[in-house]
Design an enzyme around this catalytic site. Structure first.
Site, PDB file in Angstrom:
ATOM      1  N   GLU A  89       0.625  -1.419   0.256  1.00  0.00           N
ATOM      2  CA  GLU A  89      -0.301  -0.226  -0.487  1.00  0.00           C
ATOM      3  C   GLU A  89       0.708   1.377  -0.363  1.00  0.00           C
ATOM      4  O   GLU A  89       2.105   1.198   0.318  1.00  0.00           O
ATOM      5  CB  GLU A  89      -1.001   0.614   1.426  1.00  0.00           C
ATOM      6  CG  GLU A  89      -1.005  -0.099   2.052  1.00  0.00           C
ATOM      7  CD  GLU A  89      -1.131  -0.301   3.433  1.00  0.00           C
ATOM      8  OE1 GLU A  89      -2.454  -1.033   3.062  1.00  0.00           O
ATOM      9  OE2 GLU A  89      -0.976  -0.011   4.624  1.00  0.00           O
ATOM     10  N   CYS A 102       3.576   8.358   0.603  1.00  0.00           N
ATOM     11  CA  CYS A 102       4.459   7.500   0.785  1.00  0.00           C
ATOM     12  C   CYS A 102       4.559   6.463   0.269  1.00  0.00           C
ATOM     13  O   CYS A 102       3.254   5.941   0.272  1.00  0.00           O
ATOM     14  CB  CYS A 102       3.924   6.998   2.887  1.00  0.00           C
ATOM     15  SG  CYS A 102       4.614   5.751   3.633  1.00  0.00           S
ATOM     16  N   CYS A 109       9.214  -6.721   6.109  1.00  0.00           N
ATOM     17  CA  CYS A 109      10.426  -6.232   5.920  1.00  0.00           C
ATOM     18  C   CYS A 109      10.750  -7.476   7.034  1.00  0.00           C
ATOM     19  O   CYS A 109      10.215  -7.909   8.156  1.00  0.00           O
ATOM     20  CB  CYS A 109       9.665  -4.844   6.560  1.00  0.00           C
ATOM     21  SG  CYS A 109      11.395  -3.964   7.354  1.00  0.00           S
ATOM     22  N   CYS A 113      11.287  -4.707  14.031  1.00  0.00           N
ATOM     23  CA  CYS A 113      11.559  -3.982  14.752  1.00  0.00           C
ATOM     24  C   CYS A 113       9.911  -4.480  15.700  1.00  0.00           C
ATOM     25  O   CYS A 113       8.713  -4.448  15.342  1.00  0.00           O
ATOM     26  CB  CYS A 113      11.405  -2.825  14.619  1.00  0.00           C
ATOM     27  SG  CYS A 113      12.732  -1.612  13.374  1.00  0.00           S
ATOM     28  N   GLY A 156       8.858  -1.678   4.356  1.00  0.00           N
ATOM     29  CA  GLY A 156       9.771  -2.876   4.124  1.00  0.00           C
ATOM     30  C   GLY A 156      10.905  -1.209   4.471  1.00  0.00           C
ATOM     31  O   GLY A 156      10.145   0.059   4.580  1.00  0.00           O
ATOM     32  N   GLU A 157      11.680  -1.765   4.125  1.00  0.00           N
ATOM     33  CA  GLU A 157      13.223  -0.856   4.403  1.00  0.00           C
ATOM     34  C   GLU A 157      14.109  -1.055   2.550  1.00  0.00           C
ATOM     35  O   GLU A 157      14.694  -1.809   2.544  1.00  0.00           O
ATOM     36  CB  GLU A 157      14.669  -1.916   5.541  1.00  0.00           C
ATOM     37  CG  GLU A 157      15.699  -1.826   5.724  1.00  0.00           C
ATOM     38  CD  GLU A 157      16.141  -0.544   5.837  1.00  0.00           C
ATOM     39  OE1 GLU A 157      14.813   0.397   7.079  1.00  0.00           O
ATOM     40  OE2 GLU A 157      16.016   0.490   5.061  1.00  0.00           O
ATOM     41  N   SER A 188      13.980   7.329   4.165  1.00  0.00           N
ATOM     42  CA  SER A 188      13.812   6.352   5.807  1.00  0.00           C
ATOM     43  C   SER A 188      14.420   4.441   6.199  1.00  0.00           C
ATOM     44  O   SER A 188      14.674   4.295   5.618  1.00  0.00           O
ATOM     45  CB  SER A 188      12.758   6.543   6.661  1.00  0.00           C
ATOM     46  OG  SER A 188      12.803   6.009   7.685  1.00  0.00           O
ATOM     47  N   SER A 213      15.566   5.702  11.868  1.00  0.00           N
ATOM     48  CA  SER A 213      15.112   5.420  12.285  1.00  0.00           C
ATOM     49  C   SER A 213      16.124   5.430  13.926  1.00  0.00           C
ATOM     50  O   SER A 213      16.114   4.258  13.831  1.00  0.00           O
ATOM     51  CB  SER A 213      13.623   4.238  12.146  1.00  0.00           C
ATOM     52  OG  SER A 213      13.148   5.143  11.320  1.00  0.00           O
ATOM     53  N   ASN A 215      14.845   5.632  17.359  1.00  0.00           N
ATOM     54  CA  ASN A 215      13.891   5.030  18.329  1.00  0.00           C
ATOM     55  C   ASN A 215      14.324   4.749  19.212  1.00  0.00           C
ATOM     56  O   ASN A 215      13.263   4.004  20.279  1.00  0.00           O
ATOM     57  CB  ASN A 215      13.083   3.661  17.809  1.00  0.00           C
ATOM     58  CG  ASN A 215      12.683   4.119  16.245  1.00  0.00           C
ATOM     59  OD1 ASN A 215      11.857   5.418  15.964  1.00  0.00           O
ATOM     60  ND2 ASN A 215      12.646   3.338  15.301  1.00  0.00           N
ATOM     61  N   ASN A 291       1.804   4.585  17.090  1.00  0.00           N
ATOM     62  CA  ASN A 291       0.718   4.868  16.284  1.00  0.00           C
ATOM     63  C   ASN A 291       0.186   3.340  16.576  1.00  0.00           C
ATOM     64  O   ASN A 291       0.788   2.158  16.039  1.00  0.00           O
ATOM     65  CB  ASN A 291       0.657   4.328  15.368  1.00  0.00           C
ATOM     66  CG  ASN A 291       1.174   6.021  14.706  1.00  0.00           C
ATOM     67  OD1 ASN A 291       0.595   7.588  15.176  1.00  0.00           O
ATOM     68  ND2 ASN A 291       1.873   5.785  13.588  1.00  0.00           N
ATOM     69  N   CYS A 334       2.121   5.149  10.224  1.00  0.00           N
ATOM     70  CA  CYS A 334       3.737   4.815  10.245  1.00  0.00           C
ATOM     71  C   CYS A 334       3.250   3.545  11.045  1.00  0.00           C
ATOM     72  O   CYS A 334       2.621   3.609  11.735  1.00  0.00           O
ATOM     73  CB  CYS A 334       4.544   5.534  11.267  1.00  0.00           C
ATOM     74  SG  CYS A 334       5.178   6.922   9.905  1.00  0.00           S
TER      75      CYS A 334
HETATM   76  N1  SAH Z   1      11.656   0.949   7.536  1.00  0.00           N
HETATM   77  C1  SAH Z   1      11.900   2.208   7.617  1.00  0.00           C
HETATM   78  C2  SAH Z   1      10.449   2.625   6.172  1.00  0.00           C
HETATM   79  C3  SAH Z   1       9.519   2.556   7.126  1.00  0.00           C
HETATM   80  S1  SAH Z   1       9.334   2.877   9.106  1.00  0.00           S
HETATM   81  C4  SAH Z   1      12.336   2.461   8.447  1.00  0.00           C
HETATM   82  O1  SAH Z   1      11.854   1.713   9.488  1.00  0.00           O
HETATM   83  O2  SAH Z   1      13.010   4.296   8.849  1.00  0.00           O
HETATM   84  C5  SAH Z   1       8.715   4.368   8.735  1.00  0.00           C
HETATM   85  C6  SAH Z   1       8.606   4.404   9.923  1.00  0.00           C
HETATM   86  O3  SAH Z   1       7.730   4.405  11.179  1.00  0.00           O
HETATM   87  C7  SAH Z   1      10.219   4.886  10.753  1.00  0.00           C
HETATM   88  O4  SAH Z   1      10.261   5.787  11.047  1.00  0.00           O
HETATM   89  C8  SAH Z   1       9.043   3.827  11.846  1.00  0.00           C
HETATM   90  O5  SAH Z   1      10.319   4.019  13.036  1.00  0.00           O
HETATM   91  C9  SAH Z   1       8.223   4.323  11.455  1.00  0.00           C
HETATM   92  N2  SAH Z   1       7.122   3.516  12.842  1.00  0.00           N
HETATM   93  C10 SAH Z   1       6.931   2.002  12.854  1.00  0.00           C
HETATM   94  N3  SAH Z   1       6.152   1.637  13.762  1.00  0.00           N
HETATM   95  C11 SAH Z   1       5.152   2.247  13.968  1.00  0.00           C
HETATM   96  C12 SAH Z   1       4.562   3.456  14.506  1.00  0.00           C
HETATM   97  N4  SAH Z   1       3.916   1.718  15.378  1.00  0.00           N
HETATM   98  N5  SAH Z   1       4.033   4.139  15.447  1.00  0.00           N
HETATM   99  C13 SAH Z   1       4.658   5.064  14.222  1.00  0.00           C
HETATM  100  N6  SAH Z   1       5.704   5.320  14.009  1.00  0.00           N
HETATM  101  C14 SAH Z   1       5.930   3.964  13.841  1.00  0.00           C
HETATM  102 FE1  SF4 Z   2      10.592  -2.395   8.426  1.00  0.00          FE
HETATM  103 FE2  SF4 Z   2      10.510   0.166   9.382  1.00  0.00          FE
HETATM  104 FE3  SF4 Z   2       9.050  -1.160  10.090  1.00  0.00          FE
HETATM  105 FE4  SF4 Z   2      11.591  -1.650  11.106  1.00  0.00          FE
HETATM  106  S1  SF4 Z   2       9.820   0.176  11.449  1.00  0.00           S
HETATM  107  S2  SF4 Z   2      10.089  -3.306  10.766  1.00  0.00           S
HETATM  108  S3  SF4 Z   2      12.777  -1.285   9.104  1.00  0.00           S
HETATM  109  S4  SF4 Z   2       9.184  -1.140   7.980  1.00  0.00           S
END
Ligand code: SAH
Ligand code: SF4
Length: 346
Positions: A89, A102, A109, A113, A156-157, A188, A213, A215, A291, A334
Site C-alpha cells: 500500500e 508515502c 520487512c 522492529c 519495508g526497509e 527512511s 529511525s 527510536n 501508533n 507509520c
Molecule cells: N523501514 C524504514 C521505513 C518504513 S517505517 C524505517 O524503519 O525507517 C517508517 C517509520 O515508521 C519509521 O521511522 C518507524 O520507526 C516508524 N514506525 C514504525 N512503527 C511505528 C508505530 N507503530 N508508530 C509510529 N511510528 C512507527
Molecule cells: Fe521494517 Fe521500518 Fe517496520 Fe522496522 S519500522 S520493521 S525497519 S518497516
C-alpha cells in the site's frame, strides 16, 4: 511482457533501438508517461499506429492492480495487488499546502522492529522499480494536483532493496522522468550502516533526504526494539551519520517513535541528547507518538509526555519536532501497514 516503468531514459533508448525505433521515441513515450501521466499507448498520438501497436505488444505500464482505496479526512490509503498476489500500500497525505506520497519498497520487512506491524509478516519479497513507480503513477493519475513530495516510509526497509529503490529515485528525480526535486524525496531507514555508507558515496542517493529511525537512546534498548541493531550498533550508526556528506545547512532526520513506558522518560531524553549533542547541527529529531495496532503490545503515551520529552531535548539546543502521523483512522499511519491484515480486510 516487460514493464516500461522499469526503464530509465538511457535504458529505454537502447531497448527502443533493439526494437527498431529511433531512440528519441523513448523521450516521447516517457514524456507521455511522466509529464502527462498518460498510460495508454493508444493515446500517444505523436507516434504512428504501427509504433503504438508494437509498444502495446511489447510493454505493460502497470505492474500493480489497484484493489481498494480508503479515504480519510487527512489521507487516502491505496491498496495494490502485485502480479503474484501480494498486497502493498501507498498512503497519500494531505499536508497544509502540498501532497506527500508515502511509498512501499518491500512486501513485509525483515528488520523485525517490535513496534511495527509490517515486521509481523517478515520479508516476503522486494518490490521492483516498476512496482515502486507504479504506486506513484496510479495515485497521481487519480488526482488533479501534482504530488511533489515522496517519502519511502511505507512497508519495508528501502535500503535493503537498494538497487530497485535507487532506480526508482532516478526516475522520480530526473528531468525526463517524474521530475521531483531531490530535496523532496526522502528515504527512511532503520539504520543499515553499510547501505548508508553506500548512499553517502552515491552521487544520486546522497542528494535525497535521509531519515534514520533511531527510536532508542541506548544500544541496550535499541537492540531490544530493533533486532537489526545487534549488528548495526547505535554508536557506529551515529558516527557514520556524523560523517555523512551533507552541506552545512542540511540535516539528517532522526526519527524517534515515542512508546509509553518504554522510551519516553525524561532520563531517556537526556540520554538521547547526550548521544547526539556532539553533532547536534547535523541532526533534526522528529518525535512520532507511537501508533497503536491491535497486533502489537505497546501504547501511545499522553501527548503531554511527548511534549515534555521534546522540552528536554530543546533544553540541550537540539532541534526537535513532534510529528503526529496522519492516516491512523485507515490504518495507514507509520507502523500500521501490514499485508496480512489487508488480505483479511478484502
Ligand atoms: N523501514 C524504514 C521505513 C518504513 S517505517 C524505517 O524503519 O525507517 C517508517 C517509520 O515508521 C519509521 O521511522 C518507524 O520507526 C516508524 N514506525 C514504525 N512503527 C511505528 C508505530 N507503530 N508508530 C509510529 N511510528 C512507527
Ligand atoms: Fe521494517 Fe521500518 Fe517496520 Fe522496522 S519500522 S520493521 S525497519 S518497516
Amino acid at each position: 511482457m516487460e514493464f516500461i516503468t522499469e526503464y530509465d531514459l538511457e535504458g529505454l533508448r537502447k531497448r527502443f533501438v533493439e526494437l527498431g525505433f529511433e531512440p528519441y521515441r523513448a523521450n516521447q513515450v516517457l514524456s507521455w508517461l511522466y509529464k502527462r501521466f498518460e498510460t495508454d499507448f493508444e493515446k500517444m498520438t505523436d507516434l504512428s499506429k504501427v509504433h503504438r501497436a508494437l509498444l502495446k505488444n511489447t510493454f505493460k505500464v502497470h505492474s500493480l492492480e489497484l484493489v481498494q482505496k480508503v479515504q480519510a479526512s487527512d489521507s487516502v490509503k491505496y491498496l495494490f495487488k502485485t502480479h503474484d498476489g501480494h498486497l502493498v500500500e501507498s498512503v497519500l497525505i494531505f499536508e497544509r499546502d502540498h501532497l506527500t506520497l508515502c511509498l512501499s519498497s518491500q512486501v513485509g520487512c525483515a528488520v523485525g522492529c517490535l513496534f511495527c506491524a509490517t515486521a509481523k509478516d517478515g520479508l516476503i519479497r522486494n518490490l521492483s522499480t516498476s512496482e515502486i513507480i507504479d504506486q506513484y503513477l496510479q495515485v497521481q493519475r487519480d488526482l488533479s494536483q501534482r504530488i511533489r513530495n515522496v517519502v519511502f516510509m511505507g512497508m519495508g526497509e528501502p535500503l535493503a532493496n537498494y538497487e530497485a529503490v535507487r532506480r526508482a529515485v532516478y526516475i522520480l528525480a530526473s528531468p525526463w522522468g517524474i521530475d521531483l526535486s531531490k530535496r523532496r524525496v526522502s528515504i527512511s531507514t532503520s539504520g543499515l550502516i553499510a547501505q548508508i555508507e553506500r548512499m553517502a558515496k552515491d552521487p544520486l542517493m546522497k542528494e535525497v533526504n535521509l531519515a534514520v529511525s533511531i527510536n532508542a537512546p541506548s544500544q541496550y534498548l535499541r537492540q531490544y526494539l530493533m533486532p537489526i541493531s545487534k549488528t548495526n550498533s547505535l554508536e557506529e550508526l551515529i558516527s557514520v551519520l556524523a560523517k555523512y556528506p551533507y552541506p552545512e545547512d542540511r540535516r539528517i532526520m532522526l526519527e524517534y517513535v515515542v512508546i509509553k513506558g518504554v522510551n519516553d522518560s525524561d532520563r531517556q531524553a537526556h540520554e538521547l541528547a547526550k548521544l547526539i549533542l556532539p553533532y547536534r547541527r547535523k541532526f533534526k529529531v522528529n518525535l512520532i507518538p507511537y501508533n497503536p495496532d491491535p497486533s502489537l503490545p505497546f501504547e501511545r503515551p499522553e501527548l503531554e509526555r511527548v511534549y515534555e520529552f521534546q522540552k528536554v531535548l530543546r533544553s540541550h539546543n537540539i532541534s526537535v519536532f513532534v510529528r503526529i502521523s496522519k492516516g491512523i483512522e485507515v490504518f495507514g499511519a507509520c507502523g500500521q501497514l501490514r499485508s496480512k491484515r489487508l488480505a483479511v480486510l478484502k
